[in-house]
Design a protein around this motif. Structure first.
Motif, PDB file in Angstrom:
ATOM      1  N   TYR A   1       0.839  -1.185   0.000  1.00 12.30           N
ATOM      2  CA  TYR A   1       0.000   0.000   0.000  1.00 12.30           C
ATOM      3  C   TYR A   1       0.883   1.247   0.000  1.00 12.30           C
ATOM      4  N   ASN A   2       0.329   2.307  -0.573  1.00 18.69           N
ATOM      5  CA  ASN A   2       1.065   3.560  -0.720  1.00 18.69           C
ATOM      6  C   ASN A   2       0.738   4.509   0.424  1.00 18.69           C
ATOM      7  N   VAL A   3       1.732   5.276   0.819  1.00 17.07           N
ATOM      8  CA  VAL A   3       1.554   6.336   1.804  1.00 17.07           C
ATOM      9  C   VAL A   3       2.082   7.621   1.189  1.00 17.07           C
ATOM     10  N   GLU A   4       1.279   8.678   1.223  1.00 23.45           N
ATOM     11  CA  GLU A   4       1.686   9.948   0.631  1.00 23.45           C
ATOM     12  C   GLU A   4       1.611  11.058   1.673  1.00 23.45           C
TER      13      GLU A   4
ATOM     14  N   ARG B   1       3.931  13.991   6.606  1.00 26.97           N
ATOM     15  CA  ARG B   1       3.430  13.664   7.939  1.00 26.97           C
ATOM     16  C   ARG B   1       2.948  12.223   8.004  1.00 26.97           C
ATOM     17  N   ASN B   2       2.238  11.767   6.958  1.00 32.66           N
ATOM     18  CA  ASN B   2       1.715  10.404   6.953  1.00 32.66           C
ATOM     19  C   ASN B   2       2.834   9.367   6.866  1.00 32.66           C
ATOM     20  N   VAL B   3       3.840   9.660   6.033  1.00 33.11           N
ATOM     21  CA  VAL B   3       4.963   8.734   5.891  1.00 33.11           C
ATOM     22  C   VAL B   3       5.714   8.603   7.207  1.00 33.11           C
TER      23      VAL B   3
ATOM     24  N   TRP C   1       8.591  -6.398   7.997  1.00 35.06           N
ATOM     25  CA  TRP C   1       7.872  -5.190   7.556  1.00 35.06           C
ATOM     26  C   TRP C   1       8.879  -4.249   6.932  1.00 35.06           C
ATOM     27  N   CYS C   2       8.498  -3.638   5.828  1.00 38.98           N
ATOM     28  CA  CYS C   2       9.446  -2.720   5.204  1.00 38.98           C
ATOM     29  C   CYS C   2       8.737  -1.528   4.588  1.00 38.98           C
ATOM     30  N   MET C   3       9.486  -0.440   4.499  1.00 42.42           N
ATOM     31  CA  MET C   3       9.018   0.775   3.832  1.00 42.42           C
ATOM     32  C   MET C   3      10.132   1.266   2.923  1.00 42.42           C
ATOM     33  N   LEU C   4       9.755   1.604   1.702  1.00 41.31           N
ATOM     34  CA  LEU C   4      10.686   2.126   0.707  1.00 41.31           C
ATOM     35  C   LEU C   4      10.079   3.389   0.138  1.00 41.31           C
ATOM     36  N   GLY C   5      10.819   4.502   0.200  1.00 45.25           N
ATOM     37  CA  GLY C   5      10.208   5.737  -0.258  1.00 45.25           C
ATOM     38  C   GLY C   5      11.192   6.809  -0.642  1.00 45.25           C
ATOM     39  N   MET C   6      10.631   8.024  -0.826  1.00 51.68           N
ATOM     40  CA  MET C   6      11.411   9.170  -1.268  1.00 51.68           C
ATOM     41  C   MET C   6      10.857  10.421  -0.602  1.00 51.68           C
TER      42      MET C   6
ATOM     43  N   ALA D   1       6.462  13.711   0.286  1.00 48.51           N
ATOM     44  CA  ALA D   1       7.061  12.387   0.444  1.00 48.51           C
ATOM     45  C   ALA D   1       6.096  11.333  -0.063  1.00 48.51           C
ATOM     46  N   GLN D   2       6.646  10.226  -0.534  1.00 51.43           N
ATOM     47  CA  GLN D   2       5.865   9.067  -0.977  1.00 51.43           C
ATOM     48  C   GLN D   2       6.593   7.810  -0.528  1.00 51.43           C
ATOM     49  N   ALA D   3       5.826   6.787  -0.203  1.00 50.60           N
ATOM     50  CA  ALA D   3       6.451   5.535   0.231  1.00 50.60           C
ATOM     51  C   ALA D   3       5.530   4.356  -0.075  1.00 50.60           C
ATOM     52  N   VAL D   4       6.163   3.197  -0.201  1.00 48.61           N
ATOM     53  CA  VAL D   4       5.443   1.927  -0.338  1.00 48.61           C
ATOM     54  C   VAL D   4       5.718   1.120   0.920  1.00 48.61           C
TER      55      VAL D   4
END
Length: 266
Positions: free
Chosen positions: A107-110, A113-115, A195-200, A207-210
């Motif tokens: 799932y995506n997080v945008e 603050r949310n990331v 659990w992992c998060m990969l983002g920018m 910011a954006q993350a998966v």
């Protein structure tokens, strides 16, 4: 006023109920007709909401004709709402069915603050290991949570970008597409190898993350981290020799695999 109405709605009151409660709190007491006139809404809707609020105990109905209503004071409201929420939460936790295993998904997080919020929440749940691959700017933002994890006995494994960074390969240019933004900083976290998060994160604060618990992505990030660390140690031991043989940052090796487009063409 809008913030108060928003929080009342967050506590489960409808927009109409929230406005009525604020109006009654402002006036002290009022009839349904007076409330409807002040809010500019139909009396039938106001009386229906007042009946619900009275039945739930949040509003009192006085004797007389016409009946005049008053809302509980803020302390009474807070105590009543808090008690009911805690009771419902406890019941939900005990009675909510626990089904079979769920297939890992992405799932995506945008939003910055949310990331950071999702990441901090997971860091606080870490029990054994956190693998961190970040720029120093992001590490600074999460310093408190990472220090607390270490104090709990969680092992931290670090790879920093920025000063003294591990040599990174050049970015892959999109094939015939628009070039990627160049002001971003990649980051990745693997927590308890599950659990992992990969983002920018970008310079404008976006910011954006998966996020995923998929074992394939977890393994890929762990392997990438291992390769970075191995390369770092090789550079420390054999940096001059490697650069003499393969060129600065090993560009002669990378160029065999990473093709750069020119004006969108390969």
């Amino acid at each position: 006023m809008e913030q108060l109405l928003l929080h009342l709605r967050n506590l489960g009151f409808t927009e109409m109920e929230s406005k009525i409660m604020v109006e009654l709190a402002t006036k002290g007491q009022a009839s349904g007709y007076e409330v409807a006139k002040q809010l500019g809404v139909s009396r039938s809707n106001v009386y229906a909401a007042l009946q619900r609020l009275t039945q739930q105990g949040y509003v009192r109905c006085g004797e007389g004709e016409p009946a005049r209503y008053s809302v509980l004071n803020p302390e009474e409201l807070s105590t009543m709402i808090s008690g009911r929420i805690q009771t419902s939460l406890a019941y939900m936790e005990n009675e909510m069915p626990r089904g079979g295993p769920v297939t890992p998904s992405f799932y995506n997080v945008e939003g910055d603050r949310n990331v950071l919020g999702a990441l901090i929440h997971q860091l606080n749940l870490a029990e054994q290991e956190i693998v961190v691959d970040v720029w120093r700017e992001e590490a600074t933002l999460l310093r408190s949570e990472l220090e607390q994890a270490e104090l709990r006995g969680v092992r931290l494994l670090w790879a920093f970008d920025g000063d003294n960074a591990v040599a990174a390969p050049p970015a892959w240019t999109p094939l015939g597409g628009k070039p990627p933004r160049s002001d971003g900083r990649k980051f990745s976290f693997v927590i308890d190898r599950s659990w992992c998060m990969l983002g920018m994160r970008y310079s404008d604060g976006t910011a954006q993350a998966v996020v995923t618990e998929h074992p394939v992505m977890v393994e890929l990030l762990l392997n990438h981290f291992t390769q970075e660390m191995v390369l770092f140690e090789l550079e420390q031991d054999m940096g001059a020799e490697l650069e003499q043989r393969y060129g600065d940052r090993y560009s002669s090796i990378y160029s065999k695999y990473v093709m750069h487009s020119e004006d969108g063409q390969e």
